[in-house]
Write a protein that holds these residues in place. Structure first.
Motif, PDB file in Angstrom:
ATOM      1  N   ALA A  69      -7.665   2.507  -4.799  1.00 52.93           N
ATOM      2  CA  ALA A  69      -7.553   2.130  -3.386  1.00 52.93           C
ATOM      3  C   ALA A  69      -6.210   1.477  -3.087  1.00 52.93           C
ATOM      4  O   ALA A  69      -5.645   1.668  -1.997  1.00 52.93           O
ATOM      5  CB  ALA A  69      -8.700   1.194  -3.007  1.00 52.93           C
ATOM      6  N   THR A  70      -5.670   0.723  -4.037  1.00 49.50           N
ATOM      7  CA  THR A  70      -4.341   0.132  -3.843  1.00 49.50           C
ATOM      8  C   THR A  70      -3.268   1.204  -3.770  1.00 49.50           C
ATOM      9  O   THR A  70      -2.335   1.120  -2.948  1.00 49.50           O
ATOM     10  CB  THR A  70      -4.041  -0.843  -4.989  1.00 49.50           C
ATOM     11  N   LEU A  71      -3.383   2.239  -4.605  1.00 48.71           N
ATOM     12  CA  LEU A  71      -2.419   3.339  -4.549  1.00 48.71           C
ATOM     13  C   LEU A  71      -2.498   4.072  -3.216  1.00 48.71           C
ATOM     14  O   LEU A  71      -1.458   4.391  -2.605  1.00 48.71           O
ATOM     15  CB  LEU A  71      -2.680   4.303  -5.706  1.00 48.71           C
ATOM     16  N   LEU A  72      -3.704   4.329  -2.731  1.00 46.91           N
ATOM     17  CA  LEU A  72      -3.838   5.004  -1.433  1.00 46.91           C
ATOM     18  C   LEU A  72      -3.324   4.121  -0.294  1.00 46.91           C
ATOM     19  O   LEU A  72      -2.722   4.610   0.664  1.00 46.91           O
ATOM     20  CB  LEU A  72      -5.308   5.364  -1.204  1.00 46.91           C
ATOM     21  N   THR A  73      -3.555   2.813  -0.401  1.00 46.34           N
ATOM     22  CA  THR A  73      -3.043   1.904   0.624  1.00 46.34           C
ATOM     23  C   THR A  73      -1.525   1.862   0.610  1.00 46.34           C
ATOM     24  O   THR A  73      -0.881   1.783   1.667  1.00 46.34           O
ATOM     25  CB  THR A  73      -3.625   0.499   0.405  1.00 46.34           C
ATOM     26  N   ALA A  74      -0.920   1.907  -0.578  1.00 46.72           N
ATOM     27  CA  ALA A  74       0.541   1.967  -0.656  1.00 46.72           C
ATOM     28  C   ALA A  74       1.076   3.251  -0.046  1.00 46.72           C
ATOM     29  O   ALA A  74       2.141   3.261   0.593  1.00 46.72           O
ATOM     30  CB  ALA A  74       0.984   1.846  -2.110  1.00 46.72           C
ATOM     31  N   ALA A  75       0.336   4.360  -0.212  1.00 46.57           N
ATOM     32  CA  ALA A  75       0.740   5.610   0.436  1.00 46.57           C
ATOM     33  C   ALA A  75       0.662   5.492   1.956  1.00 46.57           C
ATOM     34  O   ALA A  75       1.530   6.009   2.677  1.00 46.57           O
ATOM     35  CB  ALA A  75      -0.138   6.757  -0.060  1.00 46.57           C
ATOM     36  N   VAL A  76      -0.352   4.802   2.452  1.00 47.32           N
ATOM     37  CA  VAL A  76      -0.457   4.568   3.899  1.00 47.32           C
ATOM     38  C   VAL A  76       0.696   3.703   4.387  1.00 47.32           C
ATOM     39  O   VAL A  76       1.286   3.951   5.455  1.00 47.32           O
ATOM     40  CB  VAL A  76      -1.816   3.926   4.230  1.00 47.32           C
TER      41      VAL A  76
END
Length: 490
Positions: free
Chosen positions: A428-435
């Motif tokens: 989820a942190t990786l996806l949030t960084a992508a956002v």
């Protein structure tokens, strides 16, 4: 009150990320309360309870890391022009971010307490009443101060981390040079002293007089109105500030010397003056910034990865794989190896992401590969570190699963919950960084769409970036996991 209003008025995507933070905090709080129940049920096994509590530091760190990533992408606390005029300066926005994070984590901790009491059998009338009564010490009273202290860990650590990351900094550059007492007690900056014999060489004295920093300039400033200097034209000032180099060449730092073959008179030409006779300053030329800064931590990351694998090989020499439930000396060595491997992944991932962007642009790239590579190079620091954490967690999970596949009793429901929590928070942190990276590129994407770029090309560039990262980091993660598990499996 303002934090509550911003929380309520946020968009559904922002609310979903905050709910995920609350769910992660609930899982961490339940693990901490389970350690408390284990210690109450087995007071003679104090070492086992302390060990379980120490293992909860990993899910707690993953939850805090995820909460920080969500706080960075919160549009309600993003600095905007004009907010300081209404009292929302950097310090106020930092406080709002910390309070919003603390609110989400507090909601999760309360949910963990309710679920814990429900499984103990303290709350009646719901399904699964007392399902874990034996394990959670249902027959013993729950110490309220200890439970509240454990539940307050996630909100306190997460809000403190967000406040530390968003602390306001002074935008002004730091002053250079040491302060000294000038003439008549006036404060000033210590000027750079000339070396022996350098005064008068290469135009040093001329440069000091032109810049107004030499002793002659100081005398002129101290004299004030008692002595006035004759006004000079800009072309004369350019001639006096000309510097003679060591090889006999003449250079002008301000670009004011006339070109060869130009008129030698001091009369201003039509190009030097405007319609009212004022001097026209040529426009400054702006050099475009590089696409992305090259990460310099790649050698250190590779060195730490090698050191972690070496520690794993040393731990596997003493016998079979150690049990992480009793934490002997071999298990401490394994933990040290995984710590070095994780730090190496985090340090090396931005450089590898930048290298992946460079490889995408090799061999006469088209518009699609060029766009995908440039974005990877510019977002290497923002995407690389969360990606490195995901790779470290994936390699650790693969290695532990391959090593301890035969001892099924070591993986209970709490172990599975902790592993699921750590893996979910890192992904989820990786996806949030992508956002966050997409939010930072919003202006660029809008400009490309206005210029006529098809939306399918932008989606194709995003898919190409994901495929390139998977092609590079997937085999690397599997190789590191296999090398880490190989010495202990022999």
């Amino acid at each position: 009150m303002l934090a509550l209003r911003l929380t309520r008025a946020a968009r559904p995507a922002v609310q979903l990320r905050r709910l995920l933070v609350a769910a992660a905090s609930a899982g961490t709080g339940f693990l901490l309360l389970s350690c408390l129940g284990y210690a109450l049920d087995r007071p003679e096994a104090a070492g086992g309870g302390a060990l379980r509590l120490a293992w909860c530091a990993v899910p707690l760190a993953a939850t805090v890391y995820f909460a920080l990533a969500v706080a960075r992408t919160d549009p309600g606390t993003r600095p905007r022009p004009g907010l300081s005029a209404v009292g929302l300066g950097p310090a106020r926005l930092m406080a709002i971010s910390a309070l919003t994070t603390a609110l989400s984590c507090t909601v999760g901790s309360l949910l963990a307490l309710l679920f814990f009491l429900h499984l103990r059998g303290d709350l009646k009338g719901l399904p699964l009443d007392g399902a874990a009564a034996d394990f959670l010490a249902a027959g013993r009273p729950l110490p309220v101060p200890a439970a509240l202290t454990l539940l307050a860990l996630a909100p306190a650590v997460a809000s403190a981390t967000v406040a530390l990351a968003f602390r306001p900094t002074d935008p002004r550059p730091a002053p250079r040079g040491a302060l000294r007492l000038g003439r008549f007690g006036a404060h000033g900056r210590a000027a750079a002293r000339d070396t022996f014999g350098s005064y008068g060489r290469f135009g040093t004295g001329t440069r000091a007089r032109a810049a107004g920093t030499g002793p002659d300039a100081a005398e002129g400033r101290s004299a004030g109105g008692r002595a006035t200097r004759a006004a000079e034209t800009p072309r004369e000032r350019g001639r006096t500030s000309a510097l003679v180099g060591a090889d006999g060449t003449v250079s002008a730092p301000d670009g004011t010397l006339p070109a060869p073959g130009a008129a030698a008179d001091d009369e201003p030409t039509g190009e030097d003056t405007g319609p009212d006779g004022a001097e026209v300053t040529p426009p400054a030329v702006t050099v475009p910034a590089p696409v992305g800064k090259v990460p310099a931590d790649l050698p250190w990351g590779i060195a730490l990865l090698a050191a972690g694998l070496t520690v794993h090989a040393y731990a596997g020499r003493s016998g079979p794989a150690p049990s992480l439930a009793t934490l002997p000396g071999e298990a401490v060595t394994v933990l040290l190896g995984w710590l070095l491997t994780t730090v190496g992944f985090v340090l090396a991932a931005p450089g590898l992401t930048h290298l992946c962007g460079l490889l995408l642009q090799c061999a006469r790239p088209g518009a699609l590969r060029l766009l995908a590579g440039r974005v990877l190079m510019s977002e290497a620091g923002r995407i690389g570190r969360p990606l490195g954490v995901v790779c470290a967690v994936a390699s650790a999970g693969y290695a532990m699963t391959s090593l301890y596949s035969g001892s099924a009793a070591s993986f209970g429901p709490l172990t599975a919950l902790g592993a699921l929590l750590v893996a979910g928070c890192t992904v989820a942190t990786l996806l949030t960084a992508a956002v966050e990276a997409r939010q930072c590129r919003a202006d660029t994407i809008a400009a490309l769409l206005r210029l006529g770029a098809p939306a399918g090309m932008l989606r194709g560039a995003a898919a190409l970036r994901v495929a390139a990262l998977l092609a590079l980091f997937g085999p690397l993660t599997m190789a590191i996991a296999a090398l880490a598990a190989l010495p202990a499996a022999r």
